[in-house]
Enzyme design. Structure first.
Site, mmCIF file in Angstrom:
data_model
loop_
_atom_site.group_PDB
_atom_site.id
_atom_site.type_symbol
_atom_site.label_atom_id
_atom_site.label_comp_id
_atom_site.label_asym_id
_atom_site.label_seq_id
_atom_site.Cartn_x
_atom_site.Cartn_y
_atom_site.Cartn_z
ATOM 1 N N ASP A 199 0.826 -1.074 -0.031
ATOM 2 C CA ASP A 199 -0.090 -0.009 -0.060
ATOM 3 C C ASP A 199 0.839 1.351 0.036
ATOM 4 O O ASP A 199 1.555 1.590 0.880
ATOM 5 C CB ASP A 199 -0.910 -0.094 1.281
ATOM 6 C CG ASP A 199 -1.784 -1.011 1.351
ATOM 7 O OD1 ASP A 199 -1.686 -2.139 0.520
ATOM 8 O OD2 ASP A 199 -2.891 -1.055 1.890
ATOM 9 N N LYS B 262 -10.406 0.035 -1.633
ATOM 10 C CA LYS B 262 -10.352 -0.076 -0.308
ATOM 11 C C LYS B 262 -10.307 1.109 0.763
ATOM 12 O O LYS B 262 -9.597 2.060 0.677
ATOM 13 C CB LYS B 262 -8.695 -0.679 0.170
ATOM 14 C CG LYS B 262 -8.581 -0.773 1.550
ATOM 15 C CD LYS B 262 -7.196 -1.505 1.677
ATOM 16 C CE LYS B 262 -6.580 -1.326 3.021
ATOM 17 N NZ LYS B 262 -5.229 -1.958 3.412
ATOM 18 N N LYS C 30 -7.196 3.082 -2.860
ATOM 19 C CA LYS C 30 -7.452 3.039 -1.182
ATOM 20 C C LYS C 30 -7.544 4.686 -0.736
ATOM 21 O O LYS C 30 -6.843 5.438 -1.238
ATOM 22 C CB LYS C 30 -6.240 2.384 -0.339
ATOM 23 C CG LYS C 30 -6.273 2.421 0.980
ATOM 24 C CD LYS C 30 -5.108 1.847 1.798
ATOM 25 C CE LYS C 30 -4.923 1.936 3.152
ATOM 26 N NZ LYS C 30 -3.897 0.996 3.523
#
Length: 257
Positions: free
Chosen positions: A102, A198, A166
């Site tokens: 991430d 996400k 995300k």
């Protein structure tokens, strides 16, 4: 989705159970791995700092939970615009054995009008991941705020090769919101349905879990909402969902991610 128990069960199956605290230790990560093997089934992944990947891998193997993915973070949490550092951190994360990385998009550079550095950073980090890890790109929607900037960051990340987009690091005052989620999911529907989404931080209970699941299903279809394309980033949410499923006592109030 009015059935909160169904939402809770799905939320656990779609969760990246997270600890990204300055005081994290090997033992806290070991405990996290045990929590990820929940009474309602395994979470999709855990998300931890890179240095803890080896102990997490060892623990998950001992728990016979090899299906739980290990995610980590790079260029975190500030989203600086130094591509070389982001690439080195991502390379190290993959070398440690991360299944998922991430990376924080350089969102402040975008706010200053620079669209190039974010695209190039995501592209370079995706190359480092290769076939070994998937790349999730954190756009920090709660700081971007402007719907046009949230859309632009999402588009740039997807165009540069992101596997997921995300919302948040969980380290700023405003994290996942339904408003940002709708923009990001709409961009996915327009550009590439294979890209995942996400929401991270701020999802506290089964009712909020259901709201995000319903939104994703409305925009992309219920069959799209699987661990391959949808995750919740959360720490305190797990106990809340287990309580909804009547598997644990009521969780203590928390201000955590």
């Amino acid at each position: 989705m009015t059935d909160l128990k169904k939402a809770a069960q799905r939320g656990i199956e779609l969760m990246d159970l997270t600890t990204l605290n300055d005081d994290d230790t090997d033992q806290k990560v070991i405990d996290l791995c045990h929590k990820a093997k929940s009474p309602a089934g395994n979470t999709a992944a855990i998300c931890i700092y890179p240095r803890f990947i080896p102990i997490a891998r060892k623990t998950l193997n001992e728990l016979d939970c090899e299906d739980i993915k290990i995610a980590t973070v790079t260029n975190f949490p500030h989203g600086n615009d130094d591509i070389a550092i982001a690439v080195l951190e991502t390379r190290a994360a993959v070398a440690y054995g991360a299944d998922e990385v991430d990376v924080v998009f350089p969102y402040r550079a975008l706010m200053d009008g620079n669209e190039t550095v974010g695209f190039e950073m995501v592209k370079a980090c995706k190359e480092e991941c290769g076939d070994d890890a998937i790349l999730k790109v954190i756009i920090e929607s709660g700081v971007l705020k402007d719907p046009a900037l949230i859309r632009k960051a999402s588009e740039l990340a997807i165009d540069a090769g992101a596997d997921f987009i995300k919302t948040s690091t969980g380290k700023v005052p405003v994290n996942a919101t339904l408003e940002a989620a709708e923009i990001m999911l709409t961009v996915i529907s327009e550009k590439n349905r294979n890209v995942g989404f996400k929401p991270a931080g701020g999802v506290r209970d089964a009712a909020q879990t259901a709201e995000f699941l319903d939104l994703a299903a409305r925009i992309l279809g219920d069959d799209w909402v699987t661990p391959q394309t949808f995750r919740f980033g959360a720490s305190s949410l797990l106990n809340s969902l287990l309580h909804t499923l009547e598997l644990v006592d009521a969780p203590k109030p928390t201000s955590g991610y």
